[in-house]
Design an enzyme around this catalytic site. Structure first.
Site, mmCIF file in Angstrom:
data_model
loop_
_atom_site.group_PDB
_atom_site.id
_atom_site.type_symbol
_atom_site.label_atom_id
_atom_site.label_comp_id
_atom_site.label_asym_id
_atom_site.label_seq_id
_atom_site.Cartn_x
_atom_site.Cartn_y
_atom_site.Cartn_z
ATOM 1 C CB ALA A 40 -0.910 -0.003 1.213
ATOM 2 C CE LYS A 128 -2.163 -7.240 -9.720
ATOM 3 N NZ LYS A 128 -0.949 -7.682 -9.042
ATOM 4 N NE ARG A 149 6.949 -7.795 -13.997
ATOM 5 C CZ ARG A 149 6.033 -7.043 -13.408
ATOM 6 N NH1 ARG A 149 4.861 -6.870 -13.981
ATOM 7 N NH2 ARG A 149 6.259 -6.491 -12.243
ATOM 8 C CB CYS A 441 -1.048 -14.776 36.234
ATOM 9 S SG CYS A 441 -2.587 -14.140 35.533
ATOM 10 C CB CYS A 444 -4.900 -14.464 39.370
ATOM 11 S SG CYS A 444 -3.945 -15.811 38.679
ATOM 12 C CB CYS A 459 -2.329 -17.966 34.152
ATOM 13 S SG CYS A 459 -3.146 -17.811 35.748
ATOM 14 C CB CYS A 465 -6.857 -16.792 36.840
ATOM 15 S SG CYS A 465 -6.316 -15.420 35.792
HETATM 16 S S1 IVH Z 1 -2.180 -10.456 -16.710
HETATM 17 C C1 IVH Z 1 -0.375 -7.880 -19.950
HETATM 18 N N1 IVH Z 1 -3.450 -11.873 -14.895
HETATM 19 O O1 IVH Z 1 0.082 -8.985 -11.694
HETATM 20 C C2 IVH Z 1 -0.923 -8.266 -18.638
HETATM 21 N N2 IVH Z 1 -1.453 -10.742 -14.239
HETATM 22 O O2 IVH Z 1 0.374 -6.081 -11.743
HETATM 23 C C3 IVH Z 1 -0.171 -9.343 -17.990
HETATM 24 N N3 IVH Z 1 -0.815 -11.162 -11.912
HETATM 25 O O3 IVH Z 1 2.926 -8.950 -13.711
HETATM 26 C C4 IVH Z 1 -0.632 -9.695 -16.657
HETATM 27 N N4 IVH Z 1 -2.482 -12.501 -11.430
HETATM 28 O O4 IVH Z 1 2.616 -10.923 -12.064
HETATM 29 C C5 IVH Z 1 -2.391 -11.069 -15.157
HETATM 30 N N5 IVH Z 1 -4.654 -13.206 -13.430
HETATM 31 C C6 IVH Z 1 -3.610 -12.422 -13.695
HETATM 32 C C7 IVH Z 1 -2.647 -12.122 -12.709
HETATM 33 C C8 IVH Z 1 -1.580 -11.264 -13.017
HETATM 34 C C9 IVH Z 1 -1.384 -11.929 -10.971
HETATM 35 C C10 IVH Z 1 0.394 -10.360 -11.708
HETATM 36 C C11 IVH Z 1 1.449 -10.539 -12.761
HETATM 37 C C12 IVH Z 1 1.630 -9.178 -13.363
HETATM 38 C C13 IVH Z 1 1.152 -8.286 -12.253
HETATM 39 C C14 IVH Z 1 0.676 -6.957 -12.778
#
Ligand code: IVH
Length: 701
Positions: A40, A128, A149, A441, A444, A459, A465
């Site tokens: 985040a 994802k 990648r 504890c 108690c 405890c 307790c």
């Molecule tokens: S498609 C051209 N599908 O998310 C698009 N990516 O933030 C290619 N990832 O590099 C990615 N689940 O490592 C795709 N169902 C999914 C995914 C996914 C995880 C990851 C992947 C990608 C990253 C992008």
């Protein structure tokens, strides 16, 4: 002295600072597998940089992390130039982002004449997966190379390591394309991650902060024997270079040559069909959770559905991905610098965040277990503000090397209690002292004992307790036990501290007037509570057994035991052998129940409850007994129910769900893209149902 006020950085200066910082995080995340900020926080930096660049386009450079993905590959691995770049995805965080994405896509497709004025876009929705992206290169059906990648253009050669993952086929099934680059995610399940960390701790080796880092660290090993010892798994979700598809498959990104496709063969001109084909030729595809949806409303429905099962998945996900399903439409939408325009990642609220550990206190549980609890500077994580998190036990604190004053990573997944994952060691100042378990504890004063072979300190005060007494009462009043609404923590504190309630039975003698006199209680709420307590005079036998808080007896065991014996006296008088006859009760549970009722003071509590008019009623036998003991196997995607939902309904009706088809299988429930299980069911002559058939069987048709 003159006061020189610091001047605000210019957008160019701020962008430079953000770029340096993001680059450093990229290296820690992608190359060292040891991030020092939460996802985040990283996303926030990236968004700030994107906002500056959007306002000042002259500041955008090709090197900016907004234009590239990942980090440069490490020299120890051979490098692989990707024939088709491995891109990232744009992010959506709010519903508005999703609506905007759908609008952009629909407008473009309507302008291109690919979408009727009143039609909605069909999307392919996926999870994802929170692992690392991998490209697998198959030539003439054989796996020849696997690469990470990297920076999107060039990745690291991890072929030897990938060959240790058993889900990844070395040879594809059926007629092979000349070249097929399969893209997907390598990940580690949460269970495998826990096991790995346990083993690492025993060997005094590096502890991984989450399954993603463990998967990345395991795959990027120079010695593939080490990778082989780690359980990794893989799901395919896309493809890169494709040449010479077998007849009948479309040419994916290349325009199909006119007249090549035969009318009788199945065209693969959608993303979903391509994935179905990848599954057919032996690649693992996440069929259970992939789903087609229409328009923004369909996407949001998928997002919410997945949000509900997220915590029950065996692996971590950090969102869902929406992809325009039709490949010709994808081609028209095309790409921006680092991501396609036809897809977007819709992120869930982050489950991890960093904050400061202000102190460590200990809490006493119902069975006397002492849990160290972290007091934290408030932090927003998993959708709520967290100020306390569990540190589990003393060994865990040492294993993770967490110390007061540290910046720590906090995790809150689903409804699970928030926990401290570990410290960010780079941010530690000096050498703060280690936590030491107190010897007495804090509630108690009784001695705290830790048996050899046990991780938990306890405890020794028992029901002397006050903390244990309070927790025992709260457990008994809980929703799954006697369900006494309105009997909360504050009230139990007062009742126990004043000495008015010493045991469960005392609860039943409480009068409205004395309750009304307590803090935070009015007459109305006192009256409601008296009624709730009165209602709890006829609990089912299972609920009463669960309420008694017998060790190792959860809600289900309590219910099964109640069904088996029918009365509290029969349970109290059963010996261990008789208890072993209850389904799913083994020696540990049988011993625990037997010992509990051998204690005179526990039998006395049952007597006192009777004197207060508590009479348990017999447990209902399971509904829909026709399904009792019947085994179901689920395969493919059902139109409405997720697998989790179907499983829940089957189990509620007394059935069981198994992963593999055998002669003992009663029914196979088959959905879209059903795989080999359906075939096996047909071979064995097992009854096959679709979702409607299942619903009819469950009486829900
Ligand atoms: S498609 C051209 N599908 O998310 C698009 N990516 O933030 C290619 N990832 O590099 C990615 N689940 O490592 C795709 N169902 C999914 C995914 C996914 C995880 C990851 C992947 C990608 C990253 C992008």
């Amino acid at each position: 002295m003159t006061d020189s006020k610091p001047t605000l950085p210019t957008p160019a200066e701020r962008a430079a600072v953000l770029r340096t910082e993001i680059e450093q995080h990229n290296v820690r995340y992608y190359t060292q597998d040891a991030p020092t900020v939460s996802d985040a926080d990283y996303d926030a930096l990236m968004r700030e940089l994107q906002a500056i660049e959007a306002e000042h386009p002259e500041l955008v450079t090709a090197e900016s992390p907004t234009q590239r993905v990942g980090a440069a590959p490490q020299a120890e691995f051979g490098s692989v130039r990707h024939a088709v770049p491995m891109l990232s995805l744009g992010n959506a965080f709010e519903e508005d982002d999703v609506t905007a994405f759908d609008k952009r896509v629909s407008d473009t497709l309507r302008n291109a004449g690919l979408l009727a004025a009143d039609a909605q876009v069909t999307y392919f929705c996926e999870l994802k997966l929170d692992g690392l992206a991998i490209s697998l290169r198959y030539e003439d059906g054989l796996l020849v190379q696997a690469a990470t990648r990297g920076d999107g253009q060039t990745g690291e050669d991890v072929t030897a390591n990938i060959r240790t993952i058993k889900e990844i086929p070395g040879r594809l099934k059926g007629p092979a394309p000349k070249v097929l680059e399969v893209r997907g995610e390598v990940l580690m399940t949460r269970a495998d991650f826990e096991r790995l960390n346990q083993a690492q701790a025993e060997r005094g080796e590096k502890i991984f902060v989450n399954p993603r880092n463990a998967a990345a660290g395991s795959l990027r090993q120079l010695d593939s024997r080490i990778t082989g010892q780690r359980r990794l798994t893989f799901f395919a979700y896309s493809w890169g270079e494709v040449q010479g598809l077998p007849r009948g498959e479309s040419d994916v990104y290349d325009e199909p040559a006119p007249g090549v496709r035969e009318a009788s063969t199945l065209p693969r001109d959608s993303h979903g069909d391509m994935l179905a084909w990848l599954a057919e030729i032996g690649l693992p595809v996440n069929v259970a959770h992939n789903h087609r949806a229409q328009g923004a409303a369909g996407l949001m429905a998928f997002y919410r559905q997945v949000g509900e099962i997220r915590a029950d998945l065996p692996y971590d996900i950090d969102g869902v991905v929406y992809k325009v399903d039709a490949l010709p439409a994808q081609r028209v939408l095309g790409f921006v610098a680092r991501a396609p325009r036809f897809a977007v990642a819709h992120k869930f609220p982050a489950e991890e965040a960093t904050t400061e550990l202000l102190g460590i206190e200990v809490q006493v549980g119902r069975t006397g277990a002492i849990t160290p609890v972290a007091r934290l500077a408030p932090v927003f994580v998993g959708g709520v503000t967290v100020t306390n998190a569990t540190l589990h036990n003393e060994d865990e604190i040492r294993r993770k090397d967490v110390r007061v004053g540290d910046t720590v990573i906090v995790r809150r997944a689903g409804d699970v209690i928030p926990e401290v994952v570990g410290p960010v060691l780079q941010k530690r100042e000096g050498d703060p002292p280690l936590f030491v378990m107190p010897t007495a504890c804090p509630v108690c004063g009784s001695a705290i004992e830790r048996l050899e072979d046990e991780a938990i300190a306890r405890c020794t005060g028992g029901l002397f307790c006050a903390a244990q007494r309070k927790q025992t009462l709260l457990h008994a009043a809980g929703r799954k036990a006697l369900d006494i609404e309105g009997l909360g923590e504050k009230l139990v504190d007062q009742l126990v501290e004043s000495g008015r309630v010493k045991s469960l039975a005392d609860l039943y003698s409480l009068k409205g007037a004395e309750l009304a006199a307590l803090d935070r209680m009015g007459e109305k709420s006192a009256e409601n509570l008296v009624q709730a307590i009165d209602k709890a005079r006829q609990p089912t036998l299972g609920r009463l057994l669960f309420a008694l808080g017998i060790r190792h007896v959860g809600e289900t065991t309590a219910r099964d035991t109640a069904r088996h014996f029918g009365s509290i006296d029969a349970v109290m008088n059963a010996d261990e052998e008789a208890l072993l006859a209850v389904p799913d009760v083994g020696p540990v549970v049988a011993g625990s129940i037997h010992r509990f009722f051998a204690e005179p003071h526990n039998r006395e509590i049952v007597d006192l409850l009777r004197q207060q008019g508590v009479e348990p009623v017999a447990e209902a036998q399971p509904q829909g007994t026709t399904l009792a003991g019947k085994t179901f196997v689920l395969t493919g995607t059902m139109p409405n129910w997720t697998r989790e939902e179907a499983t829940m309904h089957i189990q509620a009706a007394g059935g069981k769900v198994s992963g593999s088809v055998s002669k003992k299988t009663a029914y196979v429930v088959s959905g879209e893209d059903a795989g080999s299980k359906l075939k096996k069911a047909q071979e064995l002559g097992v009854t096959i149902l679709d979702e409607d058939g299942l619903k009819a069987l469950l009486g829900q048709g």
